[in-house]
Design a protein around this motif. Structure first.
Motif, PDB file in Angstrom:
ATOM      1  N   ASP A 104       4.550   0.988  -9.211  1.00 23.58           N
ATOM      2  CA  ASP A 104       5.294   0.023  -9.177  1.00 23.58           C
ATOM      3  C   ASP A 104       4.820  -0.849  -8.076  1.00 23.58           C
ATOM      4  O   ASP A 104       5.049  -0.740  -6.764  1.00 23.58           O
ATOM      5  CB  ASP A 104       6.743   0.428  -8.727  1.00 23.58           C
ATOM      6  N   LYS A 105       4.273  -1.807  -8.241  1.00 26.44           N
ATOM      7  CA  LYS A 105       3.559  -2.855  -7.333  1.00 26.44           C
ATOM      8  C   LYS A 105       4.509  -3.767  -6.674  1.00 26.44           C
ATOM      9  O   LYS A 105       4.001  -4.446  -5.800  1.00 26.44           O
ATOM     10  CB  LYS A 105       2.262  -3.549  -7.938  1.00 26.44           C
ATOM     11  N   ASN A 106       5.503  -3.905  -7.383  1.00 29.79           N
ATOM     12  CA  ASN A 106       6.623  -4.824  -6.748  1.00 29.79           C
ATOM     13  C   ASN A 106       6.966  -4.223  -5.785  1.00 29.79           C
ATOM     14  O   ASN A 106       7.616  -4.908  -4.671  1.00 29.79           O
ATOM     15  CB  ASN A 106       7.809  -4.851  -7.809  1.00 29.79           C
ATOM     16  N   ILE A 107       7.028  -2.600  -5.241  1.00 31.35           N
ATOM     17  CA  ILE A 107       7.368  -1.875  -4.107  1.00 31.35           C
ATOM     18  C   ILE A 107       6.276  -1.787  -3.375  1.00 31.35           C
ATOM     19  O   ILE A 107       6.258  -1.923  -2.280  1.00 31.35           O
ATOM     20  CB  ILE A 107       8.063  -0.630  -4.692  1.00 31.35           C
ATOM     21  N   ILE A 108       5.142  -1.463  -3.890  1.00 31.96           N
ATOM     22  CA  ILE A 108       3.976  -1.274  -2.998  1.00 31.96           C
ATOM     23  C   ILE A 108       3.205  -2.737  -2.944  1.00 31.96           C
ATOM     24  O   ILE A 108       2.214  -2.728  -3.638  1.00 31.96           O
ATOM     25  CB  ILE A 108       2.900  -0.179  -3.812  1.00 31.96           C
TER      26      ILE A 108
END
Length: 349
Positions: A104-108
């Motif tokens: 999840d690149k929105n978190i990472i």
């Protein structure tokens, strides 16, 4: 009126107590983050810092070999574990089998700080599934007081003077791979006829093998128990730091190269916590702390400002002119993998 006031006070007290109980229960029932990797690969201080920052407890479970990890992950059908840290070739198999979910690149959001040289690996060309954690090159370390021959690479292992004095990793793919390199072949060879030749040469090495040791080969050469050992770069660094008279050899036949990476299993019970942990360890200061603990090559560029000068030595960061062209262990398919395993089983008997 007083009765009403008392009743109101009692009700308010009960409401507050319920709120406290719910809060405690919520805190008590916080889902743990279950990490699966080798023992002693992550410092407890970093795990504790993550818990302190997020309130998410961490459970550390471990395996001894990549193949053991894959077997357990397959049995769990991609569940049980929230985060796995393993080696490149085995991650490739896990991704092909659908046992890994996308990050999840929105978190990472810190993913951008990973160095370009560590991205786009063969097992994750689009950087969708993995976070590179550590990279290194296995090396030969020997004691010049106990070795009277010139040591240039893997082919030295078969010298009769080294009887019962060599320690190598307990790893089929790594050791059989190095035997193949000594014969001029790829360490990812899959031709059964060539693998048969490699087995014959490996069996000839038996008299020289003192022990198979994946985790602590450096301790055996530091103590003087063996004369030569084949080990990962941090182990080589620890050995030479403890005993500066030891010699490090960059094999002329060519060197292997490996990247250990984190991935989130397809059915991870707490995938959100896993993504948060990956974001946490990609912070520059935390990544530097991890690099100093593992003594592997750090994959996070923003960590370099926090790392001491001595960290960038010629064992961990081998100069390009010495390193040459490296080869990385890859998935060779189920049939060839079975042959490697059979060779290793017969060798260990």
């Amino acid at each position: 009126m007083k009765k009403f006031v008392r009743l109101t006070a009692v009700v308010l007290a009960m409401v507050l107590m319920c709120m406290l109980l719910v809060g405690c229960q919520s805190e008590k029932e916080a889902e743990p983050l279950v990490i699966f990797t080798w023992s002693d690969y992550l410092p407890q201080e970093v795990l504790d810092a993550f818990t302190a920052e997020t309130g998410i407890p961490v459970e550390y479970t471990y395996f001894t070999q990549n193949e053991e990890m894959l077997t357990k992950l397959q049995a769990a059908n991609g569940g049980t574990y929230d985060l796995v840290l393993a080696s490149d070739y085995i991650i490739d198999i896990a991704i092909k089998e659908g046992l890994v979910q996308k990050l999840d690149k929105n978190i990472i959001t810190n993913y951008q700080y990973i160095g370009e040289g560590f991205k786009g690996q063969f097992y994750d060309p689009n950087d969708e599934y993995t976070v590179p954690f550590a990279a290194g090159t296995p090396l030969i370390v020997y004691d010049p007081a106990k070795v009277d021959i010139e040591v240039t690479g893997y082919n030295t292992w078969w010298d009769p003077s080294l009887e019962n004095s060599i320690v190598v990793m307990d790893s089929a793919r790594v050791v059989v791979g190095m035997v193949l390199k000594s014969m001029g072949y790829s360490l990812n060879e899959s031709d059964p006829a060539i693998l048969k030749q490699a087995e014959e040469k490996l069996m000839q090495l038996k008299p020289n093998i003192l022990a198979l040791d994946y985790d602590t080969p450096h301790e055996k050469i530091i103590s003087g128990e063996c004369a030569m050992a084949f080990m990962f770069t941090p182990q080589a660094y620890w050995a030479v730091t403890e005993r500066p008279e030891l010699e490090v050899v960059y094999p002329v036949e060519g060197m292997g190269y490996g990247v250990d990476s984190f991935f989130i299993p397809s059915q991870a019970p707490n995938a959100e916590a896993a993504n948060k942990f990956l974001q946490f360890i990609l912070e520059g200061e935390t990544a530097a702390e991890l690099a100093m603990f593992t003594q592997y090559m750090c994959c996070v560029e923003t960590a370099y400002d926090y790392l001491p000068e001595e960290y960038f030595n010629e064992i961990l960061y081998i100069p390009a002119e010495i390193l040459g062209e490296t080869e990385i262990v890859q998935d060779v398919g189920p049939e060839a993998t079975a042959i490697y395993d059979e060779i290793w089983t017969r060798f260990k008997q």
